[in-house]
Design a protein around this motif. Structure first.
Motif, PDB file in Angstrom:
ATOM      1  N   ALA A 103       0.831  -1.203   0.000  1.00  0.00           N
ATOM      2  CA  ALA A 103       0.000   0.000   0.000  1.00  0.00           C
ATOM      3  C   ALA A 103       0.868   1.257   0.000  1.00  0.00           C
ATOM      4  O   ALA A 103       0.580   2.222  -0.725  1.00  0.00           O
ATOM      5  CB  ALA A 103      -0.919  -0.010   1.220  1.00  0.00           C
ATOM      6  N   LEU A 104       1.946   1.258   0.792  1.00  0.00           N
ATOM      7  CA  LEU A 104       2.840   2.417   0.843  1.00  0.00           C
ATOM      8  C   LEU A 104       3.580   2.607  -0.481  1.00  0.00           C
ATOM      9  O   LEU A 104       3.775   3.742  -0.938  1.00  0.00           O
ATOM     10  CB  LEU A 104       3.853   2.255   1.982  1.00  0.00           C
ATOM     11  N   VAL A 105       3.999   1.512  -1.091  1.00  0.00           N
ATOM     12  CA  VAL A 105       4.695   1.587  -2.374  1.00  0.00           C
ATOM     13  C   VAL A 105       3.787   2.198  -3.437  1.00  0.00           C
ATOM     14  O   VAL A 105       4.195   3.082  -4.203  1.00  0.00           O
ATOM     15  CB  VAL A 105       5.179   0.184  -2.814  1.00  0.00           C
ATOM     16  N   LEU A 106       2.547   1.732  -3.476  1.00  0.00           N
ATOM     17  CA  LEU A 106       1.600   2.255  -4.463  1.00  0.00           C
ATOM     18  C   LEU A 106       1.259   3.714  -4.179  1.00  0.00           C
ATOM     19  O   LEU A 106       1.144   4.532  -5.099  1.00  0.00           O
ATOM     20  CB  LEU A 106       0.330   1.399  -4.469  1.00  0.00           C
ATOM     21  N   THR A 138       3.055   5.996  -2.696  1.00  0.00           N
ATOM     22  CA  THR A 138       4.177   6.928  -2.876  1.00  0.00           C
ATOM     23  C   THR A 138       4.819   6.829  -4.251  1.00  0.00           C
ATOM     24  O   THR A 138       5.786   7.549  -4.529  1.00  0.00           O
ATOM     25  CB  THR A 138       5.246   6.680  -1.793  1.00  0.00           C
ATOM     26  N   GLY A 139       4.301   5.928  -5.095  1.00  0.00           N
ATOM     27  CA  GLY A 139       4.826   5.814  -6.454  1.00  0.00           C
ATOM     28  C   GLY A 139       6.216   5.225  -6.524  1.00  0.00           C
ATOM     29  O   GLY A 139       6.966   5.484  -7.488  1.00  0.00           O
ATOM     30  N   ARG A 140       6.603   4.420  -5.574  1.00  0.00           N
ATOM     31  CA  ARG A 140       7.930   3.795  -5.576  1.00  0.00           C
ATOM     32  C   ARG A 140       7.967   2.598  -6.507  1.00  0.00           C
ATOM     33  O   ARG A 140       6.928   2.004  -6.816  1.00  0.00           O
ATOM     34  CB  ARG A 140       8.308   3.347  -4.150  1.00  0.00           C
ATOM     35  N   ALA A 141       9.169   2.222  -6.908  1.00  0.00           N
ATOM     36  CA  ALA A 141       9.339   1.024  -7.737  1.00  0.00           C
ATOM     37  C   ALA A 141       9.177  -0.210  -6.856  1.00  0.00           C
ATOM     38  O   ALA A 141       9.711  -0.261  -5.741  1.00  0.00           O
ATOM     39  CB  ALA A 141      10.717   1.029  -8.398  1.00  0.00           C
ATOM     40  N   LEU A 142       8.463  -1.188  -7.341  1.00  0.00           N
ATOM     41  CA  LEU A 142       8.211  -2.402  -6.560  1.00  0.00           C
ATOM     42  C   LEU A 142       9.425  -3.316  -6.560  1.00  0.00           C
ATOM     43  O   LEU A 142       9.793  -3.874  -5.531  1.00  0.00           O
ATOM     44  CB  LEU A 142       6.985  -3.135  -7.124  1.00  0.00           C
ATOM     45  N   GLY A 143      10.058  -3.482  -7.720  1.00  0.00           N
ATOM     46  CA  GLY A 143      11.247  -4.330  -7.815  1.00  0.00           C
ATOM     47  C   GLY A 143      10.967  -5.759  -7.392  1.00  0.00           C
ATOM     48  O   GLY A 143       9.904  -6.319  -7.684  1.00  0.00           O
ATOM     49  N   PHE A 144      11.922  -6.324  -6.648  1.00  0.00           N
ATOM     50  CA  PHE A 144      11.776  -7.708  -6.204  1.00  0.00           C
ATOM     51  C   PHE A 144      10.781  -7.859  -5.055  1.00  0.00           C
ATOM     52  O   PHE A 144      10.546  -8.970  -4.584  1.00  0.00           O
ATOM     53  CB  PHE A 144      13.138  -8.277  -5.784  1.00  0.00           C
ATOM     54  N   ARG A 145      10.230  -6.762  -4.606  1.00  0.00           N
ATOM     55  CA  ARG A 145       9.279  -6.844  -3.487  1.00  0.00           C
ATOM     56  C   ARG A 145       8.007  -7.588  -3.873  1.00  0.00           C
ATOM     57  O   ARG A 145       7.236  -7.979  -2.996  1.00  0.00           O
ATOM     58  CB  ARG A 145       8.927  -5.435  -3.002  1.00  0.00           C
ATOM     59  N   TRP A 146       7.779  -7.779  -5.170  1.00  0.00           N
ATOM     60  CA  TRP A 146       6.585  -8.529  -5.580  1.00  0.00           C
ATOM     61  C   TRP A 146       6.623  -9.955  -5.043  1.00  0.00           C
ATOM     62  O   TRP A 146       5.581 -10.596  -4.898  1.00  0.00           O
ATOM     63  CB  TRP A 146       6.461  -8.544  -7.112  1.00  0.00           C
ATOM     64  N   LEU A 147       7.827 -10.440  -4.704  1.00  0.00           N
ATOM     65  CA  LEU A 147       7.943 -11.785  -4.144  1.00  0.00           C
ATOM     66  C   LEU A 147       7.193 -11.915  -2.824  1.00  0.00           C
ATOM     67  O   LEU A 147       6.817 -13.019  -2.421  1.00  0.00           O
ATOM     68  CB  LEU A 147       9.423 -12.153  -3.948  1.00  0.00           C
TER      69      LEU A 147
END
Length: 344
Positions: free
Chosen positions: A143-146, A148-157
């Protein structure tokens, strides 16, 4: 064939854990070699005595929140007793392997007049709730990534972690709403308790757990959501400990924002499932995420100093509090009531 499959699964599990442990060890060694330890010491030197008092207060609140679900699931257990029980069991896990902590938990509950099956069932529900929250923590990270518009990267794991949390929620709902599942859980607990006393009847425990399930069915709508909510409060307080530690070593919001730290913490939190709250694995994950967010290696030493402080408080702190909690219980319990799990 069944035995072969069980052996294969056991070896695969060990292989995965070994690979993860090896990867973490390599990452830690590389990080340690590149570290300017004089800078780490300088960052630690910025910690003042009043910082320690604030961190201690947050730690105590964290531990109370961590134990609170026990008071929701087990009728007749106050928040104070739940906290004493949880701290003592946490302390014991550092010195003796499972199921020693369960034995201590049950002995303490028994001394307070709680029957063994109810104590184990309540403790099991407490553990399931914590694991649900542990693996659901990245949901807030996403939710914070979305937001703040940050790149998700490997966090999708970490979507795998959310899947685990969903499965655990389904297990809890089945156990609390299905008589068959509740009975099976009680019988499993009975077989577990047989390690302490062979005269225990798993079938009797299954019936007792079924009785508890039926009693819990009237409390579940009260206990479960409150337990989940207060467990998320515990996660928040653990993250607050890390945020304060980072601020206390001199890293202000210009170097690392609160959002940077929160994202790093939330996505690493499921890794606390490893022994000693994922010490090493979690720290590397947070450190790498913070360096990436800051865009410079200059934060590496202060972040490590903060992680050292954080670990002293969220790992060593509960152990010391657990020693005190165990002593308090032994001083107040009536003679003859300190015993291992017994047959209901």
């Amino acid at each position: 064939m069944v035995a072969w499959n069980s052996t294969l699964k056991a070896w695969l599990r060990r292989g995965v854990l070994f690979a993860l442990g090896l990867a973490a060890t390599i990452a830690i060694v590389r990080m340690m070699r590149s570290m300017d330890w004089e800078s780490v010491g300088g960052a630690l030197g910025q910690l003042s005595w009043w910082h320690l008092l604030i961190l201690l207060a947050v730690l105590v609140a964290r531990q109370v929140a961590n134990a609170a679900p026990l008071s929701y699931y087990i009728e007749g257990i106050s928040l104070y007793r739940a906290t004493i029980n949880d701290l003592a069991a946490t302390m014991l896990t550092a010195f003796a392997p499972p199921p020693s902590d369960m034995a201590l938990r049950v002995a303490m509950f028994s001394s307070w007049g709680i029957s063994t099956p109810v104590a184990i069932a309540g403790t099991t529900m407490n553990a399931l709730t914590f694991f649900i929250v542990r693996f659901a923590a990245p949901l807030f990270g996403f939710a914070l990534v979305l937001a703040t518009g940050r790149a998700l990267g490997f966090r999708w794991l970490d979507a795998i972690s959310l899947l685990i949390a969903a499965v655990l929620i389904a297990v809890v709902l089945v156990i609390t709403r299905s008589d068959t599942a509740a009975k099976a859980l009680g019988e499993s607990c009975g077989r577990f308790a047989c390690r302490f006393k062979r005269s225990i009847s798993p079938a009797s425990w299954g019936q007792k757990c079924l009785d508890f399930q039926r009693e819990l069915s009237t409390r579940f709508s009260y206990a479960f959501p409150r337990s989940v909510a207060v467990s998320f409060v515990m996660v928040f307080l653990d993250g607050l400990l890390l945020l304060l530690a980072i601020r206390f070593v001199g890293l202000d919001s210009g170097a690392l924002s609160m959002m940077d730290i929160a994202v790093a913490f939330l996505f690493a939190f499921p890794l606390t499932a490893f022994p000693m709250s994922g010490m090493g694995v979690v720290d590397v994950a947070i450190s790498v995420a913070c360096i990436e967010a800051a865009g410079t290696d200059a934060v590496q030493e202060p972040v490590l100093a903060a992680l050292i402080i954080w670990r002293v408080f969220n790992v060593a702190g509960p152990l010391l509090l657990g020693v005190a909690a165990s002593a308090m219980w032994k001083r107040t319990v009536r003679p003859g009531r300190q015993s291992l799990p017994h047959s209901p």
